[in-house]
Design an enzyme around this catalytic site. Structure first.
Site, PDB file in Angstrom:
ATOM      1  N   TYR A 186     -26.147  12.764 118.994  1.00  0.00           N
ATOM      2  CA  TYR A 186     -25.856  14.032 119.690  1.00  0.00           C
ATOM      3  C   TYR A 186     -25.576  15.113 118.648  1.00  0.00           C
ATOM      4  CZ  TYR A 186     -23.433  17.136 123.050  1.00  0.00           C
ATOM      5  OH  TYR A 186     -23.046  18.196 123.836  1.00  0.00           O
ATOM      6  N   SER A 232     -23.367  23.096 120.485  1.00  0.00           N
ATOM      7  CA  SER A 232     -22.127  22.337 120.672  1.00  0.00           C
ATOM      8  C   SER A 232     -21.217  22.606 119.478  1.00  0.00           C
ATOM      9  CB  SER A 232     -22.466  20.843 120.728  1.00  0.00           C
ATOM     10  OG  SER A 232     -21.348  20.035 120.436  1.00  0.00           O
TER      11      SER A 232
HETATM   12  C1  GCO Z   1     -17.813  14.249 122.670  1.00  0.00           C
HETATM   13  C2  GCO Z   1     -18.160  15.358 123.642  1.00  0.00           C
HETATM   14  C3  GCO Z   1     -18.601  16.602 122.883  1.00  0.00           C
HETATM   15  C4  GCO Z   1     -18.617  17.769 123.830  1.00  0.00           C
HETATM   16  C5  GCO Z   1     -19.204  19.032 123.272  1.00  0.00           C
HETATM   17  C6  GCO Z   1     -18.306  19.667 122.272  1.00  0.00           C
HETATM   18  O1  GCO Z   1     -18.112  13.084 122.972  1.00  0.00           O
HETATM   19  O2  GCO Z   1     -17.223  14.588 121.628  1.00  0.00           O
HETATM   20  O3  GCO Z   1     -19.145  14.939 124.555  1.00  0.00           O
HETATM   21  O4  GCO Z   1     -19.835  16.346 122.305  1.00  0.00           O
HETATM   22  O5  GCO Z   1     -19.360  17.457 124.966  1.00  0.00           O
HETATM   23  O6  GCO Z   1     -20.472  18.824 122.738  1.00  0.00           O
HETATM   24  O7  GCO Z   1     -18.887  20.888 121.862  1.00  0.00           O
END
Ligand code: GCO
Length: 256
Positions: free
Chosen positions: A160, A147
């Site tokens: 995440y 990501s």
């Molecule tokens: C967020 C998004 C991001 C994108 C992606 C960007 O909440 O900022 O979900 O996490 O999905 O990962 O690369």
């Protein structure tokens, strides 16, 4: 130059979380490049629907419904593929969830669920696939989905981000240990993509404007725009590429 270099004919690809979204787009791109597919999802009904849609296009699809966070389910799924004579040559660790919440409000259970789904699963599924690739002695491909948050943080998505940062260095760890077995482990870092996971962001006018202003391409990415990088990393064209992460982000990471 022959396009054979990018052919996946005769290869079998397992893509986790491929009932929909980025995983499904990558899986279809692999099938169009000649690969047989093993589709994965935790919801058997949604997985069956996705598999039927791809079979209707003439593609060879095996369904493997298992929860990537459940180690015994992963091991059982690989044992079943072994019994069916399905050898995974290409693995895409795509399965992931998002949880948007400030760190100070987050529970350990919420943190752990994201880490388990987005990072630990890549280790477990990767381990099971690599064990078999090494034993077969014919090499293989592992592609982890990172990501933008493999590089930079955004407020309210800490678990995440920690997981995707881990994905970047897990990929390098896989390269360090598996490259000698002709297994190339690399990653793809999608930018802001038009997916179900990002629905709330896409439908938020202020966030939508921010993404379009912050991205040199001035738009969100489409899931199928990952296929080129994925097929490259899954094919003979990347035989000497190890431990890299390719950002498909419209240029967002390249600029301030
Ligand atoms: C967020 C998004 C991001 C994108 C992606 C960007 O909440 O900022 O979900 O996490 O999905 O990962 O690369």
């Amino acid at each position: 130059m022959s396009t054979e270099l990018f052919s996946l004919a005769g290869r079998t690809a397992l893509v986790t979380g491929s009932s929909r979204g980025l995983g499904n787009a990558i899986a279809e791109g692999f099938a169009a490049a000649g690969a047989a597919l093993v589709l994965n999802g935790s919801d058997p009904a949604r997985l069956a629907t996705a598999a039927s849609a791809l079979r209707a296009k003439g593609y060879n699809v095996t369904e493997a419904a298992f929860d990537v966070t459940n180690e015994s389910a992963v091991c059982d799924a690989f044992a079943k593929l072994d019994a069916e004579g399905v050898a995974v040559d290409i693995l895409v660790n795509n399965a992931g969830i998002q949880l948007r919440k400030p760190l100070v409000e987050l529970s350990v259970a919420e943190w752990q669920r994201v880490i388990d789904t987005n990072l630990t699963s890549a280790f477990v599924v990767g381990r099971e696939a690599a064990r078999r690739m090494i034993k077969r002695g014919k090499g293989g491909k592992v592609i982890n989905i990172g990501s933008l948050t493999s590089e930079v943080a955004r407020a309210t998505v800490a678990p995440y981000t920690a997981a995707k940062g881990g994905i970047k260095l897990l990929t390098r760890s896989m390269a360090a240990e598996w490259a000698e077995h002709d297994i190339q482990a690399n990653a793809i870092g999608p930018g802001y993509m038009l997916t179900e996971m990002n629905k709330a962001l896409i439908e938020n006018p202020a966030f939508d404007a921010w993404v379009k202003g912050r991205t040199p391409a001035r738009r969100w990415g489409k899931p199928e725009e990952l296929v080129g990088a994925a097929v490259f990393l899954a094919s003979a064209a990347s035989g000497y590429v190890n431990g890299q992460i390719i950002y498909v982000d419209g240029g967002m990471l390249a600029v301030l």
